[in-house]
Design an enzyme around this catalytic site. Structure first.
Site, mmCIF file in Angstrom:
data_model
loop_
_atom_site.group_PDB
_atom_site.id
_atom_site.type_symbol
_atom_site.label_atom_id
_atom_site.label_comp_id
_atom_site.label_asym_id
_atom_site.label_seq_id
_atom_site.Cartn_x
_atom_site.Cartn_y
_atom_site.Cartn_z
ATOM 1 N N ALA A 94 0.867 -1.174 0.000
ATOM 2 C CA ALA A 94 0.000 0.000 0.000
ATOM 3 C C ALA A 94 0.908 1.229 0.000
ATOM 4 C CB ALA A 94 -0.896 -0.015 1.230
ATOM 5 N N GLY A 137 0.777 -4.971 1.032
ATOM 6 C CA GLY A 137 -0.421 -5.053 0.202
ATOM 7 C C GLY A 137 -0.154 -5.709 -1.139
ATOM 8 N N GLU A 140 -0.451 -9.259 -0.460
ATOM 9 C CA GLU A 140 -1.876 -9.517 -0.205
ATOM 10 C C GLU A 140 -2.676 -9.527 -1.506
ATOM 11 O OE1 GLU A 140 -1.960 -6.371 2.803
ATOM 12 O OE2 GLU A 140 -2.816 -7.839 4.160
ATOM 13 N N GLU A 160 4.800 -4.969 7.186
ATOM 14 C CA GLU A 160 4.058 -3.903 7.872
ATOM 15 C C GLU A 160 4.550 -3.674 9.295
ATOM 16 O OE1 GLU A 160 2.679 -6.308 6.049
ATOM 17 O OE2 GLU A 160 1.076 -5.515 4.788
HETATM 18 C C1 HXC Z 1 5.070 4.401 -1.199
HETATM 19 C C2 HXC Z 1 7.020 3.460 -1.962
HETATM 20 C C3 HXC Z 1 6.673 2.222 -1.394
HETATM 21 C C4 HXC Z 1 5.422 2.133 -0.715
HETATM 22 C C5 HXC Z 1 8.562 2.001 -2.350
HETATM 23 N N1 HXC Z 1 8.196 3.274 -2.536
HETATM 24 N N2 HXC Z 1 7.654 1.340 -1.648
HETATM 25 N N3 HXC Z 1 6.227 4.530 -1.855
HETATM 26 N N4 HXC Z 1 4.674 3.255 -0.638
HETATM 27 N N5 HXC Z 1 4.962 0.990 -0.203
HETATM 28 C C6 HXC Z 1 8.918 4.327 -3.229
HETATM 29 C C7 HXC Z 1 10.093 4.840 -2.423
HETATM 30 O O1 HXC Z 1 9.672 5.789 -1.478
HETATM 31 C C8 HXC Z 1 10.954 5.433 -3.513
HETATM 32 O O2 HXC Z 1 10.411 6.686 -3.878
HETATM 33 C C9 HXC Z 1 10.722 4.484 -4.688
HETATM 34 O O3 HXC Z 1 9.510 3.808 -4.412
HETATM 35 C C10 HXC Z 1 11.822 3.464 -4.824
HETATM 36 O O4 HXC Z 1 11.969 2.820 -3.581
HETATM 37 P P1 HXC Z 1 13.393 2.584 -2.878
HETATM 38 O O5 HXC Z 1 13.120 2.307 -1.484
HETATM 39 O O6 HXC Z 1 14.313 3.693 -3.206
HETATM 40 O O7 HXC Z 1 13.876 1.280 -3.674
HETATM 41 P P2 HXC Z 1 14.828 0.120 -3.129
HETATM 42 O O8 HXC Z 1 15.972 0.683 -2.379
HETATM 43 O O9 HXC Z 1 15.104 -0.743 -4.298
HETATM 44 O O10 HXC Z 1 13.951 -0.705 -2.070
HETATM 45 C C11 HXC Z 1 12.817 -1.402 -2.512
HETATM 46 C C12 HXC Z 1 11.930 -1.816 -1.321
HETATM 47 C C13 HXC Z 1 11.624 -0.581 -0.455
HETATM 48 C C14 HXC Z 1 12.694 -2.847 -0.474
HETATM 49 C C15 HXC Z 1 10.684 -2.445 -1.879
HETATM 50 O O11 HXC Z 1 11.118 0.439 -1.311
HETATM 51 C C16 HXC Z 1 10.605 -0.826 0.612
HETATM 52 O O12 HXC Z 1 10.935 -1.397 1.671
HETATM 53 N N6 HXC Z 1 9.376 -0.367 0.393
HETATM 54 C C17 HXC Z 1 8.321 -0.450 1.389
HETATM 55 C C18 HXC Z 1 7.780 -1.837 1.476
HETATM 56 C C19 HXC Z 1 6.683 -1.912 2.540
HETATM 57 O O13 HXC Z 1 6.921 -1.606 3.706
HETATM 58 N N7 HXC Z 1 5.506 -2.313 2.123
HETATM 59 C C20 HXC Z 1 4.354 -2.450 3.008
HETATM 60 C C21 HXC Z 1 3.586 -1.172 2.997
HETATM 61 S S1 HXC Z 1 2.257 -1.201 4.154
HETATM 62 P P3 HXC Z 1 11.296 8.013 -3.910
HETATM 63 O O14 HXC Z 1 10.306 9.085 -4.222
HETATM 64 O O15 HXC Z 1 11.962 8.132 -2.596
HETATM 65 O O16 HXC Z 1 12.273 7.745 -5.028
HETATM 66 C C22 HXC Z 1 1.080 -2.085 3.437
HETATM 67 C C23 HXC Z 1 -0.196 -2.201 4.251
HETATM 68 C C24 HXC Z 1 -1.140 -3.158 3.588
HETATM 69 O O17 HXC Z 1 1.198 -2.574 2.371
HETATM 70 C C25 HXC Z 1 -2.536 -2.951 3.909
HETATM 71 C C26 HXC Z 1 -3.315 -3.464 2.761
HETATM 72 C C27 HXC Z 1 -4.742 -3.405 2.735
#
Ligand code: HXC
Length: 286
Positions: A94, A137, A140, A160
């Site tokens: 998400a 997400g 999911e 998360e």
């Molecule tokens: C918003 C995101 C994002 C996310 C990545 N980006 N994941 N933006 N929401 N979930 C953005 C980063 O901010 C960055 O933008 C760009 O994408 C590239 O990401 P990097 O981190 O620079 O890439 P990298 O170093 O290759 O790392 C990849 C990654 C990391 C390991 C996937 O991005 C990461 O850990 N992302 C978050 C994963 C996460 O926590 N997901 C769960 C979210 S909560 P900029 O603008 O800085 O370049 C969720 C709740 C679910 O999903 C509920 C569902 C109903």
């Protein structure tokens, strides 16, 4: 036409205007690419296309995804749907930036993310073709699909907990029912990811393919499904999903009702007649 743009399936380069053309005539999607694939154009293909954010599932993207799924579900020419992302990310979860400032009240009052469930209400089978990250997400969403194919470098995770929240799109439920309590707990409590190979071993993924072959293989799977009676396919999907939602006795009752119902269809008669006559069946979804 996007159908001819193989690059758009494998990587995410800047889009031309033509490439942004969508399946829903007269409208344009901003975050997804949609087209019909397969020899008979009977597989609906949706590619998440928000490369700069690793396909983070913002509201706009999810709304478009749901709309595209529902359009394909209503389209009698489509027998299966494939959802994919880019080589780097199926979806990184998400959209954290969109969620960051939300309060508890905001979440409750807007029933935040409850619309995601609509993906699992689609009657036609959905195949997730996962390359790269399927996190939060994103994982999911893949689990809301009916079959998951993974590219060799895919990674699945529910991180998360690292953001001090928990999965909210069915992750605690679907992951646990699929891979068992121990691995689900480990993934959800540590936030650590598993590889495509681990995911296959755990039963999360049915097949693994080289990155560049993944989408074609998913489409071929969709074509195999689309050859069958769509009416009966949706009954089979409902019965299998019953196994995740119901007790064994309830699930068996549902299965028996659906099984008996197939005998009220023209396609069941056609399927058995064709077998006995040693000819190909001609299903009409009747
Ligand atoms: C918003 C995101 C994002 C996310 C990545 N980006 N994941 N933006 N929401 N979930 C953005 C980063 O901010 C960055 O933008 C760009 O994408 C590239 O990401 P990097 O981190 O620079 O890439 P990298 O170093 O290759 O790392 C990849 C990654 C990391 C390991 C996937 O991005 C990461 O850990 N992302 C978050 C994963 C996460 O926590 N997901 C769960 C979210 S909560 P900029 O603008 O800085 O370049 C969720 C709740 C679910 O999903 C509920 C569902 C109903």
């Amino acid at each position: 036409m996007w159908g001819a743009c193989r690059w758009a399936v494998r990587g995410l380069r800047p889009l031309s205007t033509a490439a942004r053309r969508t399946y829903a005539a007269g409208s344009q999607y901003q975050y997804i690419l949609v087209e019909k694939r397969g020899e008979r154009q009977n597989v609906g293909m949706i590619q998440l296309n928000r490369p700069k954010a690793l396909n983070a599932l913002c509201d706009g993207l999810m709304m478009e995804l749901i709309q595209a799924c529902e359009s394909f579900d209503e389209d009698p020419g489509i027998g299966a749907i494939v959802i994919t992302g880019s080589d780097k990310a199926f979806a990184a979860g998400a959209d954290i930036k969109e969620m960051q400032s939300k309060s508890f009240q905001d979440c409750v009052n807007s029933n935040f993310l409850s619309n995601w469930g609509k993906v699992s209400e689609v009657k036609k089978p959905i195949i997730a073709a996962v390359n790269g990250f399927a996190l939060g997400g994103g994982c999911e969403l893949a689990m809301m699909c009916d079959i998951i194919y993974a590219g060799e470098k895919a990674q699945f995770g529910q991180p998360e907990i690292l953001l001090a929240t928990i999965p909210g799109g069915g992750g605690t439920q679907r992951l646990t029912k699929t891979v068992g309590k121990s691995l689900a707990m480990e993934m959800i409590l540590t936030g650590e990811r598993i590889s495509a190979q681990e995911a296959k071993q755990a039963g999360l993924v049915s097949k693994i393919y080289p990155v560049e072959k993944l989408v074609e293989e998913a489409i071929q799977c969709g074509e195999k499904i689309a050859k069958n009676s769509g009416l009966i396919v949706s009954m089979a999907k409902e019965a299998v999903n019953g196994a995740l939602e119901l007790s064994l006795a309830e699930g068996n009752r549902l299965e028996k009702k659906l099984f008996h119902s197939t005998f009220a269809t023209e396609d069941r008669k056609e399927g058995m007649s064709a077998f006995v006559a040693k000819r190909d069946a001609n299903f009409k979804n009747q």
